[in-house]
Scaffold this motif. Structure first.
Motif, PDB file in Angstrom:
ATOM      1  N   ILE A 100      61.741   9.865  17.352  1.00  0.00           N
ATOM      2  CA  ILE A 100      62.554   8.692  17.679  1.00  0.00           C
ATOM      3  C   ILE A 100      62.160   8.204  19.065  1.00  0.00           C
ATOM      4  CG2 ILE A 100      64.896   7.886  18.202  1.00  0.00           C
ATOM      5  CD1 ILE A 100      65.932   9.922  16.173  1.00  0.00           C
ATOM      6  N   VAL A 101      61.947   6.900  19.197  1.00  0.00           N
ATOM      7  CA  VAL A 101      61.733   6.309  20.516  1.00  0.00           C
ATOM      8  C   VAL A 101      62.846   5.287  20.746  1.00  0.00           C
ATOM      9  CG1 VAL A 101      59.248   6.692  20.618  1.00  0.00           C
ATOM     10  CG2 VAL A 101      60.102   4.599  19.584  1.00  0.00           C
ATOM     11  N   SER A 102      63.439   5.323  21.939  1.00  0.00           N
ATOM     12  CA  SER A 102      64.585   4.467  22.233  1.00  0.00           C
ATOM     13  C   SER A 102      64.482   3.905  23.636  1.00  0.00           C
ATOM     14  CB  SER A 102      65.882   5.276  22.087  1.00  0.00           C
ATOM     15  OG  SER A 102      67.005   4.536  22.518  1.00  0.00           O
ATOM     16  N   ASN A 103      65.051   2.708  23.835  1.00  0.00           N
ATOM     17  CA  ASN A 103      65.113   2.160  25.189  1.00  0.00           C
ATOM     18  C   ASN A 103      66.126   2.933  26.024  1.00  0.00           C
ATOM     19  OD1 ASN A 103      67.082   0.874  23.418  1.00  0.00           O
ATOM     20  ND2 ASN A 103      67.530  -0.559  25.064  1.00  0.00           N
ATOM     21  N   HIS A 104      65.975   2.871  27.347  1.00  0.00           N
ATOM     22  CA  HIS A 104      66.752   3.720  28.257  1.00  0.00           C
ATOM     23  C   HIS A 104      67.339   2.853  29.373  1.00  0.00           C
ATOM     24  CE1 HIS A 104      68.203   7.227  30.113  1.00  0.00           C
ATOM     25  NE2 HIS A 104      67.121   7.657  30.748  1.00  0.00           N
ATOM     26  N   GLN A 105      68.668   2.659  29.358  1.00  0.00           N
ATOM     27  CA  GLN A 105      69.307   1.790  30.331  1.00  0.00           C
ATOM     28  C   GLN A 105      70.093   2.546  31.402  1.00  0.00           C
ATOM     29  OE1 GLN A 105      70.961  -1.995  28.467  1.00  0.00           O
ATOM     30  NE2 GLN A 105      70.755  -0.738  26.627  1.00  0.00           N
ATOM     31  N   ILE A 208      64.586   3.046  17.893  1.00  0.00           N
ATOM     32  CA  ILE A 208      66.014   2.763  17.993  1.00  0.00           C
ATOM     33  C   ILE A 208      66.250   1.899  19.222  1.00  0.00           C
ATOM     34  CG2 ILE A 208      68.290   3.762  18.442  1.00  0.00           C
ATOM     35  CD1 ILE A 208      67.604   6.100  16.733  1.00  0.00           C
ATOM     36  N   VAL A 209      66.988   0.818  19.043  1.00  0.00           N
ATOM     37  CA  VAL A 209      67.239  -0.128  20.127  1.00  0.00           C
ATOM     38  C   VAL A 209      68.738  -0.206  20.393  1.00  0.00           C
ATOM     39  CG1 VAL A 209      66.911  -2.483  20.960  1.00  0.00           C
ATOM     40  CG2 VAL A 209      65.228  -1.463  19.407  1.00  0.00           C
ATOM     41  N   MET A 210      69.102  -0.038  21.666  1.00  0.00           N
ATOM     42  CA  MET A 210      70.492  -0.220  22.091  1.00  0.00           C
ATOM     43  C   MET A 210      70.598  -1.545  22.836  1.00  0.00           C
ATOM     44  SD  MET A 210      71.500   3.613  23.387  1.00  0.00           S
ATOM     45  CE  MET A 210      70.819   5.063  22.561  1.00  0.00           C
TER      46      MET A 210
END
Length: 287
Positions: A100-105, A208-210
């Motif tokens: 899984i790769v996801s953005n990090h805020q 996965i995008v938040m």
């Protein structure tokens, strides 16, 4: 050791002062409210980790302990009035390892992660987290994989080891390819470790995008209110037959698709719509 009578009066006065000052700051100072909320968020997670440690210790270091951490953290969003909406969960491959790769805020990503985290999935985290008191120990017991980003050789070695264990142990891993938190409302360039990992193991990548947190959280403005966040699971990207030479193009393609969705879900009324119109926001033409 006993306190002399005057000391008790000082303690009482300090207590009454705090009893008056703290509520006043809470209602009159948005910045104070922001710091109180962040302090409680971090403190509460450390406390929950203390409760989780003896339960997880029964199994020892085991990826199944992540279920315990997830169960204990799912309620935190309610404490802050944050509604997390998940879409696309059917895109998770049903019975195989994947990356899984996801953005990090921000550290609030934990809320979205726990909402959608699949079974037998552990994050890859920076080694500094290992020394974060009770949280570090709880993460270690849950099988979180720690890497030293400052030492490239060690990071590559860990990734290679993970690639060799994904299939035999039926494990999924969660990676933040930006490598660090990004508060500017966009996405930083992706580091390629996660993509090398997926290609080496020949397993799919699940993006996965938040959505942007800007309508309820902004570190720069010291603002932390209630709000909504959408978590979008995108269709898996196959890596069968790809080689290390294909990794740069693969990383760029995945980032482009994630950034497109980020813009879409951050402007549909579920996070950061007004912010995206500001110079430097993700909707800015200069991007």
């Amino acid at each position: 050791m006993e306190l002399w009578p005057g000391a008790w009066m000082v303690v009482l006065l300090l207590f009454l002062l705090l009893l008056f000052v703290l509520p006043t700051l809470w209602f009159c100072s948005p910045s104070a409210k922001y710091f109180f909320k962040i302090a409680f968020y971090n403190g509460w997670i450390l406390f929950l980790a203390v409760l989780a440690i003896p339960v997880c210790a029964v199994r020892g270091r085991n990826v199944e302990n992540m279920k315990i951490l997830r169960l204990m953290l799912l309620h935190v969003k309610y404490l802050y009035g944050i509604r997390v909406e998940v879409r696309g969960a059917h895109h998770f491959p049903p019975s195989q390892p994947y990356v899984i790769v996801s953005n990090h805020q921000s550290s609030l990503d934990l809320l979205g992660m726990m909402e959608v985290l699949p079974g037998r999935c552990v994050p890859i985290a920076k080694r500094e987290l290992l020394w974060a008191g009770s949280a570090g120990l709880a993460c270690w017991l849950a099988g979180v994989i720690f890497i030293d980003r400052k030492r490239t050789g060690d990071a590559i070695s860990v990734m290679s080891e993970v690639a060799q264990t994904l299939l035999p142990q039926d494990v999924r891993v969660w990676v933040f390819p930006e490598g660090t938190r990004n508060h500017n409302g966009s996405m930083l360039p992706f580091k390629r470790g996660a993509f090398h990992l997926a290609v080496q193991a020949q397993v799919p990548i699940v993006p996965i995008v938040m959505s942007s947190y800007q309508d309820f959280y902004c570190k720069k403005e010291r603002r932390f209110t209630s709000g909504r966040c959408q978590v979008r699971v995108l269709p898996p990207v196959p890596t069968e037959g790809l080689t290390p030479d294909d990794v740069p193009a693969l990383a760029d393609t995945v980032r482009h698709s994630m950034l497109t969705i980020f813009r879409e879900i951050s402007t549909d009324g579920r996070g950061g719509g007004d912010y995206l119109k500001k110079p430097g926001g993700v909707g800015d033409a200069r991007l």
